[in-house]
Scaffold this motif. Structure first.
Motif, PDB file in Angstrom:
ATOM      1  N   VAL A  89     -33.226 -49.562 -26.992  1.00  0.00           N
ATOM      2  CA  VAL A  89     -32.421 -49.010 -28.075  1.00  0.00           C
ATOM      3  C   VAL A  89     -31.673 -47.757 -27.614  1.00  0.00           C
ATOM      4  N   ARG A  92     -28.878 -49.082 -24.857  1.00  0.00           N
ATOM      5  CA  ARG A  92     -27.708 -49.724 -25.454  1.00  0.00           C
ATOM      6  C   ARG A  92     -26.882 -48.750 -26.298  1.00  0.00           C
ATOM      7  N   ASN A  93     -27.545 -47.888 -27.054  1.00  0.00           N
ATOM      8  CA  ASN A  93     -26.843 -47.072 -28.040  1.00  0.00           C
ATOM      9  C   ASN A  93     -26.419 -45.696 -27.541  1.00  0.00           C
ATOM     10  N   ILE A  94     -26.924 -45.277 -26.386  1.00  0.00           N
ATOM     11  CA  ILE A  94     -26.500 -43.983 -25.830  1.00  0.00           C
ATOM     12  C   ILE A  94     -25.899 -44.170 -24.440  1.00  0.00           C
ATOM     13  N   ASN A  97     -22.868 -46.431 -24.462  1.00  0.00           N
ATOM     14  CA  ASN A  97     -22.042 -46.259 -25.647  1.00  0.00           C
ATOM     15  C   ASN A  97     -20.987 -45.177 -25.414  1.00  0.00           C
ATOM     16  N   TRP A 100     -21.030 -41.768 -27.001  1.00  0.00           N
ATOM     17  CA  TRP A 100     -21.873 -40.703 -26.424  1.00  0.00           C
ATOM     18  C   TRP A 100     -21.387 -40.284 -25.048  1.00  0.00           C
ATOM     19  N   GLU A 477     -37.243 -49.567 -34.049  1.00  0.00           N
ATOM     20  CA  GLU A 477     -35.916 -49.635 -33.442  1.00  0.00           C
ATOM     21  C   GLU A 477     -34.826 -49.482 -34.496  1.00  0.00           C
ATOM     22  N   MET A 481     -32.066 -46.601 -34.148  1.00  0.00           N
ATOM     23  CA  MET A 481     -30.680 -47.047 -34.022  1.00  0.00           C
ATOM     24  C   MET A 481     -29.807 -46.349 -35.065  1.00  0.00           C
ATOM     25  N   ARG A 482     -30.301 -46.286 -36.297  1.00  0.00           N
ATOM     26  CA  ARG A 482     -29.523 -45.666 -37.372  1.00  0.00           C
ATOM     27  C   ARG A 482     -29.426 -44.145 -37.194  1.00  0.00           C
ATOM     28  N   ILE A 484     -29.458 -42.548 -34.268  1.00  0.00           N
ATOM     29  CA  ILE A 484     -28.485 -42.347 -33.190  1.00  0.00           C
ATOM     30  C   ILE A 484     -27.062 -42.514 -33.717  1.00  0.00           C
ATOM     31  N   LYS A 485     -26.852 -43.548 -34.546  1.00  0.00           N
ATOM     32  CA  LYS A 485     -25.512 -43.800 -35.099  1.00  0.00           C
ATOM     33  C   LYS A 485     -25.094 -42.680 -36.034  1.00  0.00           C
ATOM     34  N   GLU A 488     -23.935 -39.955 -33.823  1.00  0.00           N
ATOM     35  CA  GLU A 488     -22.691 -40.329 -33.147  1.00  0.00           C
ATOM     36  C   GLU A 488     -21.482 -40.142 -34.061  1.00  0.00           C
TER      37      GLU A 488
END
Length: 947
Positions: A89, A92-94, A97, A100, A477, A481-482, A484-485, A488
């Motif tokens: 997580v 993929r998301n940081i 991305n 970031w 997760e 995920m939320r 981090i979003k 962001e």
């Protein structure tokens, strides 16, 4: 249209746009613009000698084939580097991305609240685990952080120690070898005397100002340092501890036994090995040293409405303010990696980290127990994750490598085994089987780890950590995920709009350049693995060095410096070594133009040089007569000139060859700061202008993303006579025959992200690189011409052209009560990050669009500035309640029931039609820096503490 051309995708303007732009600028073609921008006598006569450009698909296939040459052994080498698991997580998301990784350093706090919160989490994690009061937002690596501790403690010596010139610094023989090498590099020019020895027999005499301990020791021994700490305090000796971050989950924090500074790396908090980096170091200390701590600190303040807001605190300590009075040249953190490490702690929380630490320790204890059953001696009886085993190293090595396992071989009879988060039951059985075979005996398979502890009672942690909500509510997760979003969305990055920062070159970080850094073949190699296991890396790093040699015109390159500031320092230390090899130990004068970046004088002082500032003329160019007079005055002691080219003012100075000749004629060497290399590649180069060494910002010109303030890479390229002095490493041989000691922890610095620059150069090729430079110059001159009549450009070349950047003068607007900061904040309402503010000239904005931006984006940016210019005309000194002074405007303001401002909501939030299509809302109103510095809070404390 060649759809397989990477240059087509990287360079913004297309052919139709090019013609429109040339008309606006007033030239017939691009070559005419270049002719009018760059002096004739420094232009290259031939294309860069590089292979033909690869398509993106061909490049990815090429890199896959080279990746196969890397052998991924199970790594139990340790020495500050341990394999870890990056939660998917976070990966993929940081890491993957652009929201970031393309963000800039959070100087514009209102559009960086997400990153700032993530860094505040990092600082809180560090203070909790170390037991210290204050932590910064990361440094480059453990060894450089330890060196910063040594120099900070030197700076804060007691009055009596300074009066008596106390300069000895004790270093435990348990310190990591790469750290010792770097301490040697940093200590010598500053007059610090290192004394290496056993902390247990250390003589606490008055000759010492400080000490450095390793916790646990380099080969795993867990020492009780409480007696050492007591004696140090009694003798007014301040001490630092280099600590393993994961071990602090189970061990007594150094802050609890009296440490003044705690440093280390957070690599094992979910960051790939990457053959040495990039990884985020940490630096924690006491609040008493808050004005001496190197690097950046994120702090809590309030915005105009009194709401909680974050920003970089205590910025007056930074080099561009203090210059040669700065105690460090640190300007790059490792923000992207610090964000990942902080999120690792958020995801796992205190219970998860305790589980991981116990897993590592239990695996280690199991190996020790089973080896003891075999009759094999484990030398250290107390440990966290590392054992020293007494056995025939040659036999063990042969068997281990046959099973694709790496240990660290201390000598012929002692082997270090460092276990980690990824260690499995199968790994443990394989390790035991190797030693059983050496012993010639059978062994039973282990089916479960022992839970016995080998940590002495006196060293066991009893204090709580990570108790705040942020570390205890995002363990699924979905939740992380939320979160981090959410963060962001508070940040403006390159995936939203152009970031036109002068001197910082925020260009496209192409997906094909970025993809390979996630591949296991590149991420899972230990920096001290045998060279033959890293053939893929060796091939890429060697080719990148060769590419940079061609681009700069120099003979050799070192990739070791892991930031631009480290590159500056490395270049000066190589010059220093060259002079000393010639018997010129007295050459210590460094000439630096007044317009230079603030890290230049700071680096020179760190290298033991005396800074002499030379004047600039009315046009912003180096005053050649003043430089000549000072070079001749100091000719017997002249070491070097530090020069940025094109100048920091965005001009190709035509006198550059005359300037470099003056320095050489007076016995000095020329160091060129490569911050503005994006205006040189393929058109001219440092060798041609007469430089001897330059550093390159791979995170600027060569497409490594800024990551919110790091990672950076700052390799140095040198002429043939300096090649033998390029920096070495104590474990893996690098550098020249007369190599200076280490500049960073790892042999090739942040090797993993060097793949990005290799991809950039390989996919552009000679023609693409040269075209990129031409288009960078084109885009800057287009903006300059579009803004004419609205803003004055402060400096231009002899034909009235800018280089790849230019400075617009905002000082005249003071008559309307408008400061340059107001323009920067108002640009947020238009959806743009401000260009560089008040550097190198106060009250100005320095704009660099880069080659990656197309005509539509350039026009949008120019229209925003032109609209702001009209708003400036409407403002007055008498009435500060205007759209610029109130900027930026938040969604909360726009949706509030009352609106008592003397302009409309539409003018505040949607001053031009395009904004409605892609509105970026700042998370807070304008932040109050002064309040935050008066009320310094640098951890995510409970909300009550802010009331």
């Amino acid at each position: 249209m060649r759809t397989d051309s990477f240059a087509l995708r990287h360079i913004g303007p297309n052919e139709n746009e090019l013609n429109q732009m040339l008309t606006t600028i007033g030239v017939d073609n691009l070559d005419q613009l270049i002719y009018e921008t760059i002096p004739d006598d420094i232009k290259l006569n031939a294309p860069l000698d590089l292979p033909e450009a690869m398509s993106e698909q061909a490049y990815l296939n090429h890199l896959h084939s080279i990746a196969k040459k890397n052998q991924i052994f199970r790594s139990f080498i340790g020495l500050g580097y341990h394999e870890s698991i990056t939660p998917s997580v976070i990966k993929r998301n940081i890491l993957e991305n652009p929201g970031w990784y393309t963000a800039y350093t959070p100087y514009q706090a209102e559009i960086a609240q997400g990153r700032l919160e993530a860094l505040l989490n990092f600082q809180t994690m560090i203070t909790d685990l170390t037991g210290m009061e204050l932590a910064n937002a990361s440094l480059l690596d453990e060894s450089t952080a330890a060196a910063e501790a040594m120099t900070m403690l030197f700076e804060v010596r007691s009055r009596a120690q300074k009066k008596e010139n106390v300069n000895k610094f004790f270093v435990s023989e348990e310190i990591l070898p790469q750290t010792l090498s770097l301490l040697e590099t940093r200590a010598l020019p500053l007059g610090i005397e290192l004394v290496i020895g056993d902390h247990r027999t250390f003589d606490f005499s008055k000759d010492f100002y400080g000490a450095l301990l390793q916790y646990p020791g380099k080969y795993g021994e867990v020492f009780d340092y409480s007696a050492f700490a007591k004696k140090a305090q009694e003798n007014e000796i301040k001490f630092a501890v280099a600590a393993d971050i994961l071990s602090l989950v189970l061990l007594t924090p150094p802050g609890e036994f009296g440490a003044d500074v705690v440093v280390g790396t957070t690599q094992r908090f979910g960051i790939p090995l990457g053959y040495g980096g990039p990884h985020a170091a940490f630096f924690a200390t006491k609040e008493a040293y808050k004005r001496n701590i190197p690097g950046r600190i994120i702090g809590v303040t309030k915005d105009t409405d009194g709401n909680r807001a974050l920003r970089m605190a205590l910025q007056t300590r930074e080099q561009h303010i203090k210059r040669d009075k700065a105690t460090s040249n640190i300007c790059t953190a490792q923000v992207l990696l610090a964000v990942m490490a902080g999120m690792y702690a958020v995801y796992h929380g205190p219970k998860g980290l305790t589980y991981i630490a116990n897993h590592v320790h239990n695996a280690t204890t199991t190996v020790a127990t089973e080896l003891d059953k075999l009759g094999i001696e484990v030398v250290n009886k107390s440990y966290f994750d590392t054992l020293v085993v007494n056995a025939d190293a040659a036999k063990v090595k042969a068997l281990a490598e046959a099973k694709e396992i790496n240990f660290y071989y201390i000598d012929d009879n002692n082997i270090s085994i460092a276990l980690n988060e990824t260690t499995t039951i199968e790994d443990v059985n394989n390790i035991i089987a190797i030693f059983a075979e050496v012993k010639g005996t059978a062994t039973e398979k282990v089916t479960a780890f022992t839970t016995e502890s080998a940590i002495p009672e006196s060293n066991k942690r009893t204090s709580e950590f990570l108790t705040l909500d942020v570390f205890n509510q995002y363990h699924s997760e979905t939740a992380l995920m939320r979160y981090i979003k959410k963060l962001e969305r508070k940040d403006l990055s390159l995936n939203h709009s152009m970031i036109s920062l002068g001197s910082c070159t925020m260009k496209l970080n192409a997906a094909s350049e970025m993809l390979p850094i996630s591949w296991a073949e590149w991420g899972n190699i230990h920096p001290f693995a045998p060279i033959n296991q890293a053939e893929g890396y060796q091939q890429i790093l060697k080719r990148l060095e060769e590419q940079l040699n061609v681009i700069t015109g120099f003979a050799a390159t070192s990739l070791q410096p892991n930031s631009g500031a480290q590159g500056e320092y490395a270049g000066l230390m190589v010059i220093k070594a060259y002079h000393e090899a010639n018997g010129d130990h007295h050459r210590n004068i460094c000439l630096i133009p007044a317009s230079a970046h603030g890290t230049n004088p700071a680096s020179a002082v760190m290298a033991g040089m005396k800074v002499v500032v030379t004047k600039t003329d009315d046009k912003g160019n180096i005053d050649v007569e003043d430089l000549k007079a000072k070079a001749e005055l100091h000719k017997d002691n002249l070491s070097s000139l530090m020069v940025t080219y094109p100048s920091t003012h965005g001009v190709f100075e035509s006198s550059i060859k005359e300037i470099t000749k003056i320095i050489h004629d007076n016995g000095g060497q020329v160091y060129m700061d490569g911050a503005n290399m994006n205006a040189q590649v393929g058109l001219t180069n440092p060798a041609t202008i007469g430089a001897d060494v330059c550093h390159l910002n791979l995170h600027k010109t060569f497409a490594i993303p800024h990551g919110g303030g790091g990672p950076g890479v700052g390799p140095i390229c040198v002429a043939a006579h300096l090649a033998e002095f390029l920096p070495g490493n104590p474990i893996i041989k690098t550098g020249g025959e007369k190599a200076i000691t280490a500049i960073s922890s790892a042999p090739w610095g942040s090797a993993l992200v060097c793949l990005i620059s290799y991809g950039y150069i390989t996919m552009l090729g000679s023609e693409g690189l040269t075209s990129a430079t031409k288009h960078a110059i084109l885009n800057a001159n287009y903006i300059k011409n579009k803004l004419e009549g609205h803003y004055n450009t402060l400096y231009t070349g002899e034909c009235g052209r800018a280089a790849h950047e230019m400075i617009i003068d905002c000082r005249p607007f003071k008559k309307n009560g408008i400061e340059v900061t107001d323009i920067a904040k108002r640009l947020i309402d238009y959806g743009f990050h401000a260009p560089t503010v008040s550097f190198p000239v106060a009250g100005t904005i320095m704009i660099e669009p880069t080659e990656s931006e197309n005509l539509a984006e350039l026009d949008t940016f120019c229209n925003a500035l032109i609209s702001i210019r009209k708003e400036i005309d409407e403002a007055s000194v008498e009435d500060a309640n205007n759209v610029l002074k109130n900027a930026p405007h938040t969604l909360g303001m726009l949706t509030a029931e009352t609106w008592d401002l003397p302009y409309t909501r539409e003018k505040a939030a949607y001053p031009l039609p395009y904004i409605a299509e892609n509105k970026f809302w700042p998370a807070v109103r304008r932040v109050d820096d002064a309040y935050g510095d008066r009320n310094l809070i640098c951890t995510c404390a409970p909300i009550e503490s802010y009331m």
